[in-house]
Design a protein around this motif. Structure first.
Motif, PDB file in Angstrom:
ATOM      1  N   PRO A  28       4.835   8.261   8.483  1.00  0.00           N
ATOM      2  CA  PRO A  28       4.768   7.648   7.190  1.00  0.00           C
ATOM      3  C   PRO A  28       3.263   7.129   6.615  1.00  0.00           C
ATOM      4  O   PRO A  28       2.690   6.801   7.624  1.00  0.00           O
ATOM      5  CB  PRO A  28       5.881   6.240   7.493  1.00  0.00           C
ATOM      6  CG  PRO A  28       6.320   6.903   8.909  1.00  0.00           C
ATOM      7  CD  PRO A  28       6.038   7.988   9.343  1.00  0.00           C
ATOM      8  N   SER A  30       2.021   3.621   3.684  1.00  0.00           N
ATOM      9  CA  SER A  30       2.345   3.245   2.724  1.00  0.00           C
ATOM     10  C   SER A  30       1.371   2.234   2.846  1.00  0.00           C
ATOM     11  O   SER A  30       0.813   1.865   3.645  1.00  0.00           O
ATOM     12  CB  SER A  30       3.475   2.136   2.724  1.00  0.00           C
ATOM     13  OG  SER A  30       3.584   1.438   3.799  1.00  0.00           O
ATOM     14  N   HIS A  32      -0.412  -1.459   0.092  1.00  0.00           N
ATOM     15  CA  HIS A  32      -0.388  -2.678  -1.523  1.00  0.00           C
ATOM     16  C   HIS A  32      -2.021  -2.194  -1.403  1.00  0.00           C
ATOM     17  O   HIS A  32      -3.085  -2.601  -0.169  1.00  0.00           O
ATOM     18  CB  HIS A  32      -0.103  -3.330  -1.115  1.00  0.00           C
ATOM     19  CG  HIS A  32       0.243  -4.268  -1.666  1.00  0.00           C
ATOM     20  ND1 HIS A  32       1.086  -3.950  -3.357  1.00  0.00           N
ATOM     21  CD2 HIS A  32      -0.396  -5.233  -2.168  1.00  0.00           C
ATOM     22  CE1 HIS A  32       0.818  -5.020  -4.437  1.00  0.00           C
ATOM     23  NE2 HIS A  32      -0.152  -6.705  -3.189  1.00  0.00           N
ATOM     24  N   GLY A  56      -2.813  -1.291   4.190  1.00  0.00           N
ATOM     25  CA  GLY A  56      -1.557   0.201   4.218  1.00  0.00           C
ATOM     26  C   GLY A  56      -1.938   0.436   6.033  1.00  0.00           C
ATOM     27  O   GLY A  56      -2.571   0.368   6.359  1.00  0.00           O
ATOM     28  N   THR A  57      -0.581   1.376   5.884  1.00  0.00           N
ATOM     29  CA  THR A  57      -0.535   1.756   7.380  1.00  0.00           C
ATOM     30  C   THR A  57      -1.828   2.787   7.512  1.00  0.00           C
ATOM     31  O   THR A  57      -1.928   3.853   6.454  1.00  0.00           O
ATOM     32  CB  THR A  57       0.743   2.838   7.247  1.00  0.00           C
ATOM     33  OG1 THR A  57       1.100   3.695   5.969  1.00  0.00           O
ATOM     34  CG2 THR A  57       2.311   1.987   7.606  1.00  0.00           C
ATOM     35  N   ALA A 131       1.555  10.919  -1.590  1.00  0.00           N
ATOM     36  CA  ALA A 131       2.726   9.384  -1.590  1.00  0.00           C
ATOM     37  C   ALA A 131       2.581   9.308  -3.136  1.00  0.00           C
ATOM     38  O   ALA A 131       1.769   9.383  -4.170  1.00  0.00           O
ATOM     39  CB  ALA A 131       1.628   8.389  -1.156  1.00  0.00           C
ATOM     40  N   THR A 146       0.899  -0.187  -5.413  1.00  0.00           N
ATOM     41  CA  THR A 146       2.034  -0.121  -4.319  1.00  0.00           C
ATOM     42  C   THR A 146       2.378   1.777  -4.133  1.00  0.00           C
ATOM     43  O   THR A 146       2.400   2.448  -4.979  1.00  0.00           O
ATOM     44  CB  THR A 146       3.262  -0.471  -4.722  1.00  0.00           C
ATOM     45  OG1 THR A 146       2.673  -2.082  -4.932  1.00  0.00           O
ATOM     46  CG2 THR A 146       4.667   0.005  -3.524  1.00  0.00           C
ATOM     47  N   THR A 147       2.451   2.319  -2.690  1.00  0.00           N
ATOM     48  CA  THR A 147       2.347   3.738  -2.175  1.00  0.00           C
ATOM     49  C   THR A 147       3.418   3.488  -1.582  1.00  0.00           C
ATOM     50  O   THR A 147       2.989   2.695  -0.439  1.00  0.00           O
ATOM     51  CB  THR A 147       0.846   3.982  -1.954  1.00  0.00           C
ATOM     52  OG1 THR A 147       1.124   4.211  -1.246  1.00  0.00           O
ATOM     53  CG2 THR A 147       0.006   4.270  -2.921  1.00  0.00           C
ATOM     54  N   THR A 148       3.747   5.158  -1.415  1.00  0.00           N
ATOM     55  CA  THR A 148       4.639   5.312  -0.403  1.00  0.00           C
ATOM     56  C   THR A 148       4.849   6.985  -0.243  1.00  0.00           C
ATOM     57  O   THR A 148       5.480   7.634  -0.996  1.00  0.00           O
ATOM     58  CB  THR A 148       6.300   4.496  -0.639  1.00  0.00           C
ATOM     59  OG1 THR A 148       6.414   3.326  -1.161  1.00  0.00           O
ATOM     60  CG2 THR A 148       7.457   5.143   1.160  1.00  0.00           C
TER      61      THR A 148
END
Length: 153
Positions: A28, A30, A32, A56-57, A131, A146-148
């Motif tokens: 996963p 994500s 910001h 971010g991750t 993403a 913002t991303t996912t």
């Protein structure tokens, strides 16, 4: 006397397992961030230089830079945006990101699109994935991102 032969097979197996690169794993993703676009090319602008920072991750605290180009959309209030950027992770590894034909609605200041991960350095050398992103753009340049999605590395 099978003991020396078993040790030889075990040693050879461990050596061979350590010789192959680890396969990429989908994870996963994500993040910001907040940044700024310095617009170029007149009025309306045809592009700009991007700077952005955030968390971010898989990146930790990160900083990014890149270029963006604009073209007219199908509706008068829509602008298409394409970009190439580099995100630098807290570790110093770089993640290369690009997007094509993201859509900015000038009546709301909201842009949407898809980041494509296209390699990098260090652990991101063979990164891939995508993403979805949302940008809230101020006409003077500042923005929030913002991303996912998912990333393979």
């Amino acid at each position: 006397m099978t003991h020396p032969r078993n040790m030889y097979v075990l040693t050879l197996t461990l050596f061979l397992l350590g010789s192959f690169p680890a396969a990429a794993v989908e994870r996963p993703f994500s993040l910001h961030g907040e940044g700024n676009v310095t617009f170029t090319g007149g009025n309306p602008p045809t592009g700009g230089d991007i700077t952005v920072t955030g968390t971010g991750t898989h990146l930790g605290n990160w900083a990014g830079a890149g270029m963006i180009s604009f073209s007219p959309g199908l509706e008068p209030h829509l602008i298409l945006a394409s970009s190439q950027q580099t995100f630098m992770a807290a570790s110093g590894d770089e993640l290369y990101v690009e997007f094509v034909d993201a859509e900015l609605d000038t009546s709301t200041g909201i842009a949407t699109g898809v980041f494509l991960f296209v390699g990098g350095t260090g652990r991101f050398k063979a990164a891939s994935g995508s993403a979805d992103f949302v940008v809230i753009q101020d006409p003077s340049g500042p923005f929030e991102l913002t991303t996912t999605g998912v990333i393979d590395f």
